[in-house]
Design a protein around this motif. Structure first.
Motif: not given
Lengths: 562, 316
Positions: A36, A77-78, A83, A85, A161-163
């Motif tokens: 991505x 995953x969730x 959270x 990706x 988280x990654x965002x």
């Protein structure tokens, strides 16, 4: 004695087993769109787009009912967009959650839960007014408070988280009344719409949860509640995720009764399920396109195709002395017959690429330096750069052989084939290539900072709907970012910075085109091709619109003809 | 006997620890980690570092191992890194029944099919029947599982439409026993093929051994029918070695189920093992390793106990 031997044998067996597991191969993440780059959070775009009907004039009114089974090789995953990706989770989040804004098939911003979006003259103050009567799946009303709560999550210091990156320019978010949200920026950010498109979560459920614990909360896996067109029904781990129509969706109840997102890890097995009708809808990998085309001709299904928003490239590690000179890289591109690669490996299913941007983008301009297939020219350029054939026919310069390894990920048949073709074509001009096919995680660990352990790689970028190339080619992204080939051109840097400092689209397009022309001239990558995306679906599926980025675009408008 | 079982269980403890240490070392040696999967320009190194810090991924390996073991002996297998917050034990319990079902059914199938063929082969040694059985069983041994699986799907599901293509049950349909069995047949058969060859050969050779024994000759001399001789007097002794083999086959069932589960979209621990290995979801990998190791140890123990039951000459 017997026991001793047996235990020993057992230890060996257990070891072999764990070795097998540690070294086993598959294609997780190795599918066509695995990376991505500025991914738009796959929100369900549910904009009030104009009623543009498909080309065939359908006198039929859409009917309610039916269950659609979507096929996927990846497991989710969730279900929490702040959270997760992975693409599987994003897809399902798109069914369950909704956002203020979305994007249409030409990547223009559309309104979804927002009735209006006003920007101040300096673009720094954004005022959103919500539609009337918005509801969460549990019947609670969705208000400005929920929006403030959700969009503030990544701003919190405990957020892990990654965002975070999308929200960096946001100064403050506040609700001025039940329906109005004012978001103030600290600086101009042309891609801020991505942050505004994040899913809205229910404050009445998650409001009291410390932000540090949000990622682990069971809401994400057991009971996600949003305001999107479908209600979470069941997640049978390793089998499927089922969602059902939300009666009170703000754009009206979806036509389909249920959607089942079915997980079939093996791509070949998934293809057979498409053949037998156990899976109805599937984005077919390029390598299987022709098989599925036959099924279409037999009338078993239909395929909707279009350019995918991505390109595949051969990247050179510019830290390596072999690739330091621009002329050498251009010569390498001259030596690769990309037309033949598309014609043979892809069976004609794709377009040769010259620009680091998709033809789908408003910043695309094909007026860039091009390096077409020309073996003689390649040889000549290499000779001018001081490379002469050695005793074994391999080019040499100052006692160094022109020999390097070419890494790509396992499980992507097309990339593996390209590696072999490139090896042959470079051999013709006296360059030795050693292809290395690697497991995805190991490959990424090699490519990413701080390892940069590669000479050349074959990889693809799934592009963002915003055409800013900084994430990949700006020199500030070398140390920690995705510019792992270490491309650095001050002139291009400046143009990329300029593009991010204005909100005027024509200006931005102009800067980006200039930057892309410089990048094409420098050839840090040999741009290989733009792939197509092929979506197989039931013959009687109506209301489908092809979206290059979103596999299940406007799925609440899909319906099955009886 | 009881003291033997206790001894065996105690011996299994250091063995399990050894396995976990080795597995932990191997998976930690694999390049990459759960965070390297996030290839996204908007994910800053800082965010990833925070993630790694939170889950202790930067600690020295032995510290991580000791932490994990400390929790494990208290029955806490930790949470998945990838599915954040979902307990590993829950993920495994969701899947374990499916794998056990597949293993038990395929074991039974393998035994039901192999033993009769092995006996026939032994009784008709060096005849066409014997050679046919031998060649077929070796073919089964030599053909990879995934190929047999895909071919069966192509033939029985796609061409003939007799069998479901995969999964444990028909989607969006009410539960029915027949439906479950229907979905189980092909994966269980494919999983059984790998072991059938070995079982058939073992049965054959051990029956040949038995057929030559004096007591068999005595039985025949008494004027008993050959069938009665073979099945009443010979079979029980002939099958004793099979029990041992079966105990040793358990790990191969777990390994084989990884492939079969993938082809048939069978949601067992094999599939979870693969996914977790690719995603470097360390807690899940370790949890599965422990579960598999325990299964194998228990399987071996059962085989040894059965051995004593069937062979009175054995004393522990």
């Amino acid at each position: 004695m017997k026991l001793k031997q047996k235990s020993l044998l057992f230890i060996v067996l257990a070891l072999v087993l764990s070795m097998f597991l540690a070294a086993c191969s598959g294609s997780t993440g190795g599918n066509e769109n695995n990376n991505t780059n500025n991914t738009d959070n796959a929100t369900n775009n549910t904009g009030n787009d104009p009623e543009d009907e498909e080309e065939e004039v359908d006198s039929n009114e859409p009917v309610y009912g039916g269950d659609l089974i979507l096929g996927s090789t990846g497991s989710p995953t969730l279900f929490n967009g702040y959270y997760s990706s992975d693409t599987a989770s994003s897809a399902i989040e798109g069914f369950i959650f909704d956002s203020l804004i979305g994007s249409d098939t030409s990547f223009e911003t559309t309104l979804s839960m927002a009735a209006s979006w006003d920007q101040s003259d300096d673009y720094m103050v954004n005022t959103f007014v919500l539609k009337d009567g918005l509801k969460f799946h549990d019947g609670e009303p969705l208000t400005a408070e929920d929006v403030v709560f959700s969009l503030s999550i990544p701003l919190h210091e405990d957020y892990d988280g990654p965002r975070k990156g999308y929200f960096e320019k946001i100064e403050s978010i506040e609700a001025t009344d039940e329906k109005t949200i004012v978001i103030t920026l600290s600086d101009i950010d042309p891609s801020i719409h991505v942050a505004f498109g994040f899913p809205i979560l229910p404050k009445h459920i998650l409001g009291d949860v410390p932000v540090a614990d949000l990622g682990e909360h069971e809401f994400n896996t057991k009971n996600p509640i949003g305001s999107g067109p479908f209600v979470f029904d069941e997640w049978a781990d390793g089998q499927y995720v089922r969602v059902k129509a939300f009666e009170d969706y703000h754009e009206g109840r979806p036509y389909l009764d249920t959607i089942t997102y079915k997980i079939v890890p093996d791509a070949d097995a998934l293809l057979t399920q498409l053949a037998t009708g156990d899976v109805h809808y599937y984005t077919v990998p390029a390598s299987d396109y022709h098989t599925v085309l036959e099924w279409e001709e037999a009338g078993d299904l239909k395929i909707e195709s279009g350019l995918a928003l991505s390109y595949t490239f051969l990247g050179y590690n510019l830290r390596n002395d072999l690739f330091k000179e621009k002329e050498v890289r251009q010569a390498l591109t001259h030596a690769i017959d990309r037309e033949a690669i598309v014609a043979s490996i892809m069976a004609g299913d794709g377009e040769v690429a010259h620009v680091p941007e998709s033809p789908l983008s408003w910043a695309y301009d094909e007026n860039v330096p091009k390096f077409d297939y020309d073996v003689d020219k390649a040889k000549q350029m290499l000779e001018e750069a001081g490379w002469t054939p050695g005793a074994d026919g391999i080019l040499e310069k100052d006692g160094v052989k022109f020999s390097f390894s070419l890494k790509t990920n396992q499980g992507n048949k097309i990339r593996e084939d390209i590696a072999v073709v490139v090896q042959e074509q470079f051999a013709q001009i006296g360059i030795e290539v050693k292809p290395e096919i690697m497991e995805w995680s190991a490959f990424l660990a090699d490519v990413n900072p701080p390892a940069w352990n590669f000479d050349a790689i074959i990889l693809g970028w799934a592009l963002s709907t915003d055409p800013d190339p900084s994430g990949i080619f700006h020199s500030k992204e070398i140390e920690e970012g995705l510019n792992f080939v270490a491309y650095s051109n001050p002139e291009a840097d400046e143009l990329m910075d300029l593009n991010m400092s204005t909100m005027d689209r024509d200006e931005r397009a102009d800067y980006i085109k200039q930057a892309n022309a410089l990048i094409a001239e420098d050839q840090p990558y040999t741009f290989l091709y733009y792939p197509n995306a092929h979506r197989a679906m039931p013959v009687n599926l109506e209301g489908f619109e092809f979206h290059a980025r979103l596999e299940y675009y406007n799925i609440h408008k899909w319906w099955l003809k009886q | 006997m009881i003291s033997y079982i206790i001894r065996r269980c105690l011996m299994a403890i250091p063995l399990l620890f050894g396995i976990t240490i080795l597995s932990f070392a191997i998976i930690k040696m694999a390049p990459g980690g759960p965070s390297s999967l996030m290839l996204d320009p908007n994910i800053s190194k800082g965010d990833l570092a925070a993630f790694e810090e939170k889950y202790g991924l930067n600690d020295p390996v032995h510290v991580q191992y000791l932490k994990w073991v400390g929790n494990m002996v208290q029955g806490d297998f930790g949470n998945s890194l990838i599915r954040r917050g979902v307990p590993v034990s829950e993920m495994i319990m969701n899947r374990l029944p499916n794998t056990l079902l597949l293993m038990v059914v395929s074991t039974v199938l393998a035994l039901i099919i192999s033993i009769p063929f092995g006996i026939i082969s032994a009784r008709k040694q060096y005849t066409l029947t014997d050679y046919t059985v031998t060649v077929t069983s070796f073919l089964g041994l030599a053909t990879p599982n995934f190929w047999i699986g895909l071919m069966m799907i192509m033939l029985f599901s796609v061409q003939l439409g007799w069998m479901p293509t995969g999964g444990v049950a028909t989607l969006n349909a009410p539960f029915s026993i027949w439906d479950r069995i229907h979905h189980l047949i092909m994966p269980a058969l494919v999983l059984a093929t790998a072991d059938m060859a070995g079982l058939t050969r073992y049965t054959r050779s051990s029956m040949l051994e038995v057929l030559r024994q004096d007591y068999m000759r005595t039985a025949r001399a008494k004027g008993l029918k050959e069938n009665k001789v073979v099945y009443k007097h010979g079979l029980r002794n002939g099958l004793i070695p099979i029990i041992t083999i079966f105990g040793l086959m358990l790990p191969s069932f777990i390994g084989g189920s990884v492939v079969v589960e993938r082809i048939f979209a069978w949601p067992g621990i094999g599939m979870l093992f693969i996914d977790s290995a690719f995603q470097r979801d360390y807690p899940v990998i370790m949890g599965l390793t422990v579960i598999s190791a325990v299964l194998v140890v228990i399987g071996n123990l059962i085989a040894d106990i059965l051995y004593a039951v069937f062979d009175p000459r054995i004393e522990y």
